[in-house]
Enzyme design. Structure first.
Site, mmCIF file in Angstrom:
data_model
loop_
_atom_site.group_PDB
_atom_site.id
_atom_site.type_symbol
_atom_site.label_atom_id
_atom_site.label_comp_id
_atom_site.label_asym_id
_atom_site.label_seq_id
_atom_site.Cartn_x
_atom_site.Cartn_y
_atom_site.Cartn_z
ATOM 1 N N HIS A 127 1.038 -0.909 -0.308
ATOM 2 C CA HIS A 127 -0.560 0.015 -0.019
ATOM 3 C C HIS A 127 1.046 1.281 -0.033
ATOM 4 O O HIS A 127 2.001 1.002 0.403
ATOM 5 C CB HIS A 127 -0.427 0.271 1.736
ATOM 6 C CG HIS A 127 -2.074 0.965 1.387
ATOM 7 N ND1 HIS A 127 -1.677 2.214 1.830
ATOM 8 C CD2 HIS A 127 -3.040 0.616 1.343
ATOM 9 C CE1 HIS A 127 -2.976 2.861 2.051
ATOM 10 N NE2 HIS A 127 -3.842 2.076 1.413
ATOM 11 N N ASP B 181 3.219 -4.236 8.241
ATOM 12 C CA ASP B 181 1.869 -3.730 7.791
ATOM 13 C C ASP B 181 0.539 -4.641 8.145
ATOM 14 O O ASP B 181 0.436 -5.424 6.894
ATOM 15 C CB ASP B 181 1.776 -3.040 6.290
ATOM 16 C CG ASP B 181 0.288 -2.468 5.987
ATOM 17 O OD1 ASP B 181 -0.623 -2.829 6.877
ATOM 18 O OD2 ASP B 181 -0.035 -2.004 4.654
ATOM 19 N N GLN C 208 -4.921 -5.195 7.336
ATOM 20 C CA GLN C 208 -5.597 -6.212 6.537
ATOM 21 C C GLN C 208 -5.620 -7.441 7.335
ATOM 22 O O GLN C 208 -6.582 -8.298 7.138
ATOM 23 C CB GLN C 208 -5.194 -5.943 4.716
ATOM 24 C CG GLN C 208 -6.190 -5.297 3.685
ATOM 25 C CD GLN C 208 -7.076 -4.972 4.092
ATOM 26 O OE1 GLN C 208 -7.753 -5.536 4.305
ATOM 27 N NE2 GLN C 208 -7.152 -3.561 3.484
ATOM 28 N N LYS D 58 -10.251 -1.280 10.257
ATOM 29 C CA LYS D 58 -10.133 -2.287 9.919
ATOM 30 C C LYS D 58 -10.979 -3.553 10.265
ATOM 31 O O LYS D 58 -10.452 -4.202 9.456
ATOM 32 C CB LYS D 58 -8.967 -2.617 9.068
ATOM 33 C CG LYS D 58 -8.343 -1.346 8.069
ATOM 34 C CD LYS D 58 -8.033 -1.413 6.477
ATOM 35 C CE LYS D 58 -7.332 0.074 5.939
ATOM 36 N NZ LYS D 58 -7.998 -0.030 4.413
ATOM 37 N N CYS E 67 -4.549 2.817 -3.575
ATOM 38 C CA CYS E 67 -2.865 2.649 -3.139
ATOM 39 C C CYS E 67 -2.163 1.401 -3.454
ATOM 40 O O CYS E 67 -1.571 1.400 -2.419
ATOM 41 C CB CYS E 67 -3.641 3.753 -1.601
ATOM 42 S SG CYS E 67 -4.668 4.464 -1.845
#
Ligand SMILES: Cc1ncc(COP(=O)(O)O)c(C=O)c1O
Length: 412
Positions: free
Chosen positions: A129, A206, A209, A232, A370
């Site tokens: 991202h 990261d 998700q 999220k 993104c």
């Protein structure tokens, strides 16, 4: 398939916990398939925000009055909950940020600025991202370091042998997406952390998700840094997390200066607060932090295995449905993937797909998500993306199928 879904948990009961799912969009019941952008919020999260402002609103940490103490206790309870949720060694290693974007910038601007030297290398992947690309580009440029990128195959899986070739004594930081927002790919981050550690590099993950789909264990992954965005995984917007290993957080300089992050201030010298407050300057997002705990508790109440099994069924069903359209191509077909279906339809712009589906009350995301370099890799301007959450149903995926039939009738 629908029967198995019902056996996992009572989907009607779950859906009744999310008031927004009763909304009508363009006269049709909302079908919300934009969960990778942000999930909807259960009543318990919404009520926690309201209840905070109605009953205990006060600034935290500095007050001795009852409200300030109550607000502080609630805020710190969330820190403990997040620590348990990701299996951190201590809640002092949980730093509240606005989200993954701020968490990555924090690490780049503190650890990166303090420890990167000219010629050092930072490795990211082709499916990052923008929030895990641009902060590294910025700090690499400033420090004279070099950014390297792990390529992917046509299925959207990282090429592990290429990763190993990139690793060297020059590698100082590896920053990887755990689960791709655009492809759904689940990356083998544990194995990748192990390989990076062989070269003495630190690894940031990261997890934007990942948290809504599975249980995260930062100790099992041996992650040096792990970032989350509350919105999220059923929590509010504007609250996120940075986990870090204690020895790294302790040797990093602070990020922002101001109140709360100090021990003592004089015009001659300022000393900094202990973890985690060293990284939390100013009045934080108290209400949303408290509500974040309710989001985690909501997922725990259902159980991560049940959520993962339900979403896997949705993924399998949707993949079968989508691939039945000859002109439709799914982008992202990794063996390990979560409930994200990105697709393109020959001769139809993703935006047109999104607009026509919206007229049917179906919310999907269209565009580059993104991840512009990833779209370039697939030589496409963008995709249409349907991403599924714990409250979605097989019947909603059938509506998506009907919606795509309408797209084909109208836009071809
Ligand atoms: C994989 C991934 N990383 C990072 C982010 C950025 O998260 P936030 O905007 O909450 O900071 C997102 C948001 O879409 C994402 O999907």
């Amino acid at each position: 398939m629908a029967l198995a879904t019902q056996l996992l948990y009572d989907i009607d009961q779950i859906r009744s916990d999310f008031p927004i799912l009763n909304e009508k969009i363009n006269g049709k019941p909302l079908v919300y398939f934009d969960n990778a952008a942000t999930t909807q919020k259960p009543n318990s999260v919404i009520q926690a925000i309201k209840s905070y402002y109605e009953t205990i609103n006060a600034n935290i940490h500095r007050g001795i009055h009852t409200l300030a103490e109550k607000a502080t206790a609630e805020y710190e309870l969330t820190r403990e909950k997040v620590g348990e949720f990701i299996n951190a060694e201590s809640s002092e290693q949980i730093i509240f940020t606005r989200g993954v974007t701020e968490s990555v910038n924090l690490v780049a601007q503190t650890y990166g600025r303090a420890f990167l030297k000219p010629g050092d290398e930072v490795i990211i992947s082709a499916m990052e991202h923008h929030s895990n690309i641009v902060p590294w580009q910025m700090i690499c440029e400033e420090r004279g370091a070099v950014l390297k990128v792990i390529p992917i195959n046509d299925e959207g899986e990282l090429l592990m042998d290429e990763y190993e070739k990139l690793l060297s004594a020059k590698t100082k930081i590896v920053s990887l997406v755990h689960v791709s927002n655009a492809l759904g790919t689940v990356n083998p981050v544990k194995e990748m952390v192990e390989k990076a550690h062989e070269f003495g590099a630190v690894v940031m993950i990261d997890g934007a998700q990942a948290a809504s789909h599975s249980h995260i264990d930062v100790r099992d992954l041996d992650a040096d840094f792990y970032a989350l965005s509350g919105h999220k995984f059923y929590g509010p917007t504007g609250i996120g997390v940075l986990y870090g290993k204690r020895e790294l957080l302790e040797k990093m300089p602070p990020y922002m200066g101001g109140g709360e992050m100090i021990k003592e201030v004089s015009f001659a010298k300022t000393t900094y607060n202990d973890l985690p407050y060293k990284f939390e300057a100013g009045t934080p997002n108290i209400a949303d932090t408290i509500a974040l705990r309710k989001g985690i508790e909501y997922m725990e109440g259902i159980g991560f295995e049940a959520i993962a099994a339900h979403e896997h069924e949705l993924l399998v069903y949707a993949t079968e449905m989508l691939t039945s359209f000859p002109d439709l191509k799914i982008i992202g077909t990794a063996k390990e993937k979560v409930s994200v279906c990105s697709f393109v339809i020959e001769g139809i712009h993703p935006q047109d797909i999104g607009i026509i589906l919206d007229s049917e009350g179906i919310a999907i995301r269209t565009g580059h998500h993104c991840t512009q370099p990833l779209m370039d890799r697939f030589k496409i301007p963008g995709t249409a993306r349907a991403s599924f959450a714990l409250y979605n149903t097989i019947a909603e995926i059938d509506k998506l199928g009907k919606g795509i039939e309408k797209v084909l009738r109208m836009a071809k």
